[in-house]
Design a protein around this motif. Sequence first.
Motif, short mmCIF file in Angstrom:
data_model
loop_
_atom_site.label_atom_id
_atom_site.label_comp_id
_atom_site.label_asym_id
_atom_site.label_seq_id
_atom_site.Cartn_x
_atom_site.Cartn_y
_atom_site.Cartn_z
N PRO A 125 0.82 -1.23 0.00
CA PRO A 125 0.00 0.00 0.00
C PRO A 125 0.85 1.27 0.00
N LEU A 126 1.89 1.30 0.80
CA LEU A 126 2.73 2.50 0.87
C LEU A 126 3.59 2.67 -0.38
N THR A 127 4.11 1.56 -0.92
CA THR A 127 4.94 1.64 -2.12
C THR A 127 4.15 2.16 -3.30
N SER A 128 2.95 1.63 -3.49
CA SER A 128 2.16 2.03 -4.65
C SER A 128 1.72 3.49 -4.57
N VAL A 129 1.39 3.97 -3.37
CA VAL A 129 1.02 5.38 -3.21
C VAL A 129 2.20 6.28 -3.56
N TYR A 130 3.38 5.92 -3.07
CA TYR A 130 4.57 6.73 -3.33
C TYR A 130 4.89 6.76 -4.82
N LEU A 131 4.88 5.59 -5.45
CA LEU A 131 5.20 5.51 -6.88
C LEU A 131 4.20 6.28 -7.73
N ARG A 132 2.93 6.10 -7.45
CA ARG A 132 1.89 6.76 -8.26
C ARG A 132 2.07 8.28 -8.21
N THR A 133 2.27 8.80 -7.03
CA THR A 133 2.42 10.25 -6.89
C THR A 133 3.70 10.75 -7.54
N LEU A 134 4.82 10.07 -7.27
CA LEU A 134 6.11 10.52 -7.78
C LEU A 134 6.15 10.51 -9.30
N LEU A 135 5.68 9.44 -9.92
CA LEU A 135 5.76 9.30 -11.37
C LEU A 135 4.88 10.32 -12.09
N CYS A 136 3.82 10.76 -11.44
CA CYS A 136 2.96 11.76 -12.08
C CYS A 136 3.67 13.10 -12.26
N PHE A 137 4.76 13.30 -11.55
CA PHE A 137 5.56 14.51 -11.72
C PHE A 137 6.74 14.27 -12.67
N GLY A 138 6.71 13.17 -13.42
CA GLY A 138 7.80 12.81 -14.32
C GLY A 138 8.22 13.92 -15.27
N PRO A 139 7.28 14.61 -15.95
CA PRO A 139 7.70 15.69 -16.87
C PRO A 139 8.54 16.76 -16.19
N PHE A 140 8.23 17.08 -14.94
CA PHE A 140 8.98 18.13 -14.25
C PHE A 140 10.37 17.64 -13.84
N PHE A 141 10.47 16.39 -13.39
CA PHE A 141 11.79 15.85 -13.03
C PHE A 141 12.73 15.87 -14.25
N ILE A 142 12.23 15.41 -15.38
CA ILE A 142 13.10 15.31 -16.56
C ILE A 142 13.43 16.68 -17.12
N MET A 143 12.45 17.57 -17.22
CA MET A 143 12.72 18.90 -17.77
C MET A 143 13.63 19.70 -16.83
N ASN A 144 13.54 19.44 -15.54
CA ASN A 144 14.46 20.11 -14.61
C ASN A 144 15.90 19.70 -14.90
N ASN A 145 16.14 18.42 -15.16
CA ASN A 145 17.49 17.96 -15.48
C ASN A 145 17.98 18.55 -16.81
N VAL A 146 17.09 18.66 -17.78
CA VAL A 146 17.46 19.24 -19.07
C VAL A 146 17.87 20.70 -18.90
N LEU A 147 17.04 21.49 -18.22
CA LEU A 147 17.36 22.90 -18.03
C LEU A 147 18.61 23.10 -17.18
N LEU A 148 18.78 22.28 -16.15
CA LEU A 148 19.98 22.39 -15.32
C LEU A 148 21.24 22.23 -16.17
N ALA A 149 21.24 21.23 -17.04
CA ALA A 149 22.42 20.96 -17.86
C ALA A 149 22.70 22.11 -18.82
N PHE A 150 21.67 22.64 -19.47
CA PHE A 150 21.89 23.71 -20.44
C PHE A 150 22.26 25.04 -19.78
N VAL A 151 21.64 25.35 -18.66
CA VAL A 151 21.99 26.58 -17.96
C VAL A 151 23.43 26.51 -17.47
#
Length: 443
Positions: A125-151
Amino acid sequence: MEQTVSRQAFGKYASLNILGQVGISCYILADTFFVSRGTGATGLAALNIALPLYNLMNGIGLMIGVGSATHFTICRAQNQQEEADRAFTHAVGLGLVMGLLFLLLGVFAAGPLSHLLGADAETFPLTSVYLRTLLCFGPFFIMNNVLLAFVRNDGGPGRAMCGMVVGSLSNVVMDYIFIFPLGMGMFGAALATGVSPIISILILSGHLRAPGRGFHLLRARLRPRMVPTLCTPGLPSLISELSSGVVLLLFNQVLLRLAGNTGVAAYGIVANLALVAVAIFTGLSTGMQPLVSHSSGTGESGSLRRLYRYGVVTALAIATVLFAVVFVFAAPIASAFNSSGDPALAGYAVTGLRIYFLGFWCAGLNIVSAAFFSASGRSAQGFAISLLRGVIAIPPVLLALTAFAGIGGVWATFPTVEAIVAVLTLVCVWRVFRRPVDAAKQQ
């Protein structure tokens, strides 16, 4: 004069990026501390089971960001501005696509993924709640890494560091608020982590408004054939993150068999402290990358040698400090994450910390070398080192050591693998750097 400038530039880029990467790693460290206090050993085990998906998501973001920014820097050093802008445009497009895929996984596959990662009836129950919430922010995690590298590659290491640190500090504050005053438990921990890259992106966006920025979006059709060119230099960063995920996944499975959820919770303490250590070396290597790529693009072999030497010496010094701190303070560190005072959990964690952190002398050498090779146009060597230490060597060494030493063999796997790979790394370094020397002697 050139050597002094190179040392100053190295110190600036490396130190700022190390601070920023440590800030990013505190996403998970803060989760670990507050989850252990709010949900006990079961929550700690569930968090540790979910972490490989975080490693995968962060690794893909680093691969796209670091790889594309490396190509961007080399193109700018060669006065190919349109190709540099094309690299940024493709990085944004690819990052959005991959981020959307992670979001869809979070919405539709969090449950099956939790089972696949090893969650049992107690932790599911705890693992699935954590994963579901975290993965829904996937676009922000990846775009943050892209912008960090270019800046960072566009002469803004200070802003990149600020984005990473402020995002991380906001995560710590929100972790406390969401888990304790608001009583949101595991969902609150994941929500705090997911909001943090959004705050970082807002800070980084200030660079996009700067009139002198070196990268721009092009109105051009995306070219799939460019994807390998852009991603290949970032493969060591991906493999480095995947190695953490593979280690977590395999170790969790073995520890569940040997010591149940208590063993997994103990490894959660070890692994999350190790994530901070790996972040320091990742920060060092990605901080070097703009300088290495520029020197490679302009053909400055002397600067490349100096940058590599600075990187390795710094990595060994960091590893020494890390091991000394962990060896002396292993017991207090373990107790900080052991809210129930479980003596078995404490015993496993203290022993694990002291053995596991022996591996960072060799790990620092391997991480810095792999990133250096990729940033200087030797992607094959960098990829080979990263793949061997991250995927290939771990399973056989883990199985062999646990067969002879049980849980002690689990802790010894990381330093053993890194030592084996360090031998390959030194061979690659000797072959790469002896050629210019030999050629100079012949002249």
